[in-house]
Design a protein around this motif. Structure first.
Motif, short mmCIF file in Angstrom:
data_model
loop_
_atom_site.label_atom_id
_atom_site.label_comp_id
_atom_site.label_asym_id
_atom_site.label_seq_id
_atom_site.Cartn_x
_atom_site.Cartn_y
_atom_site.Cartn_z
N PHE A 220 -2.24 -4.51 3.00
CA PHE A 220 -1.75 -3.84 1.79
C PHE A 220 -0.28 -4.14 1.55
O PHE A 220 0.15 -4.34 0.40
N VAL A 221 0.50 -4.19 2.60
CA VAL A 221 1.92 -4.52 2.44
C VAL A 221 2.08 -5.94 1.91
O VAL A 221 2.90 -6.20 1.02
N GLN B 12 -6.64 3.77 2.36
CA GLN B 12 -6.58 2.31 2.52
C GLN B 12 -7.96 1.73 2.84
O GLN B 12 -8.32 0.66 2.33
N ALA C 160 -0.26 0.66 -0.87
CA ALA C 160 0.59 -0.02 0.10
C ALA C 160 1.58 0.96 0.72
O ALA C 160 1.85 0.90 1.93
#
Length: 378
Positions: free
Chosen positions: A341-342, A291, A327
């Motif tokens: 990311f979500v 990430q 994600a």
């Protein structure tokens, strides 16, 4: 979060969307609508096509073939969504056209066919076999075994036995797992692997429900794959190559030693293993790394990368799939980019058009995982 035991122990699955404030009814609707679009939507979105009265296939829309990857993914999606009719259609098509009942590939599956069932290749791709076996075992647990070929657990055990024992006692063919290091091969004939094939969370379950004589093998295979992934994923970037040697170093056969399409699955696999089994705190660190690497890169600028992060000036072929799996890493990560990311994924529509198949498979698996719906079915 990191101290909670895995879902295999607790029976509780995190809904990351809910944790970040998305309403439960909207999450339920998004999962149901996405499934509906993929399997029964318009011609620019769907990837599933019924065939005859009782069969069906998932089409690789970029290559216009039917692959064991897609068929096994479709079966996993169907069993997770509790749709037995869809599951049976896909399995019957697979068993009718792809399954080998004799020869060096007996109890394996031809990895690529035309939509009419004509084989384009005879050899198997092991990621298909492991997904077939897991989906069939889940189906047996969820719905019970039926008449051949819907005797799910027997079919699964037959596949798993071939994967481990092919070639023993003078039998023709090669196993899909190296018998010495217990790592999955790229194809049965190769002495190297594909990091995205490594699914230790599946192997843990094969050790419970697979052939009794191989249960210790699968326990050891799960441990071996977890150790392997530490070698294959770069210690700074978190990037894994598409193909690699057993020691984790990139294998450039046909140019596949970089972080490219196959590699995207590793982030999802690591996160799901963490959610199910909480086997290793490294999985948290790895999810943070992947990430961090992509945190400030817009999806439209995703490229091909060397595993050390060097940009190779070629656009990513499946950017939607890459964002989805980045994600999904939020199931395991505890870093500063989890929520962003979500949110990016929540607002991302399914891909449409020619290249949609692979992206949208990764999209739906990531959606299931983040909503707490990618579950062990006991």
């Amino acid at each position: 979060m990191t101290n909670r035991k895995g879902a295999s122990f607790t029976g509780e699955y995190r809904n990351v969307f809910l944790e970040f404030g998305y309403p439960e009814e909207e999450i339920e609707k998004k999962v149901a609508d996405t499934f509906e679009q993929l399997f029964f939507g318009d011609e620019n979105t769907r990837i599933y096509y019924p065939a005859g009265e009782d069969m069906g296939y998932l089409l690789d829309t970029g290559n216009l073939d039917v692959r064991t990857e897609g068929q096994s993914y479709g079966m996993m999606m169907a069993v997770q969504m509790d749709n037995q009719e869809l599951f049976n259609r896909i399995w019957k098509w697979t068993h009718t056209y792809m399954w080998h009942d004799s020869g060096r590939y007996k109890h394996y599956f031809a990895w690529s066919c035309r939509p009419d069932g004509t084989r384009l290749a005879q050899g198997p791709a092991p990621d298909g076999e492991e997904y077939f076996a897991m989906a069939l075992l889940f189906a047996s647990n969820r719905w019970g075994d039926g008449e051949y070929p819907f005797d799910y657990s027997r079919q699964a055990k037959q596949i798993l036995a071939a994967c481990v024992h092919k070639g023993e006692g003078g039998e023709e063919g090669d196993p899909m797992w190296d018998p010495t290091n217990k790592l999955i091969k790229f194809v049965p004939e190769t002495p190297w692997t594909d990091p995205s094939y490594h699914l230790p969370h599946f192997y843990e379950l094969f050790s419970l429900w697979g052939p009794e004589e191989d249960r210790q093998f699968w326990k050891e295979a799960a441990a071996a794959s977890r150790d392997f992934l530490k070698r294959a994923c770069h210690p700074v970037t978190g990037l894994a190559p598409e193909y690699s040697e057993y020691d984790g170093t990139p294998n450039f056969t046909r140019g596949h030693g970089n972080f490219y399409s196959d590699s995207y699955r590793v982030a999802l696999n690591v996160a799901l293993d963490y959610e199910w089994f909480r086997a290793d705190p490294w999985q948290v660190e790895q999810s943070n790394r992947i990430q961090e690497f992509f945190a400030h890169v817009p999806m439209e600028e995703y490229k091909v990368y060397a595993v050390d992060g060097t940009v190779i000036e070629e656009p990513a072929l499946h950017p939607v799939g890459l964002l989805a799996t980045n994600a999904a890493a939020s199931l395991a990560s505890n870093g500063p980019h989890r929520k962003a990311f979500v949110e990016r994924f929540w607002n991302l529509p399914l891909r449409k058009g020619k290249r949609r198949y692979y992206d949208n498979c990764l999209y739906f698996f990531s959606l299931l995982a983040l909503s707490g719906k990618y579950r062990i079915i006991f």
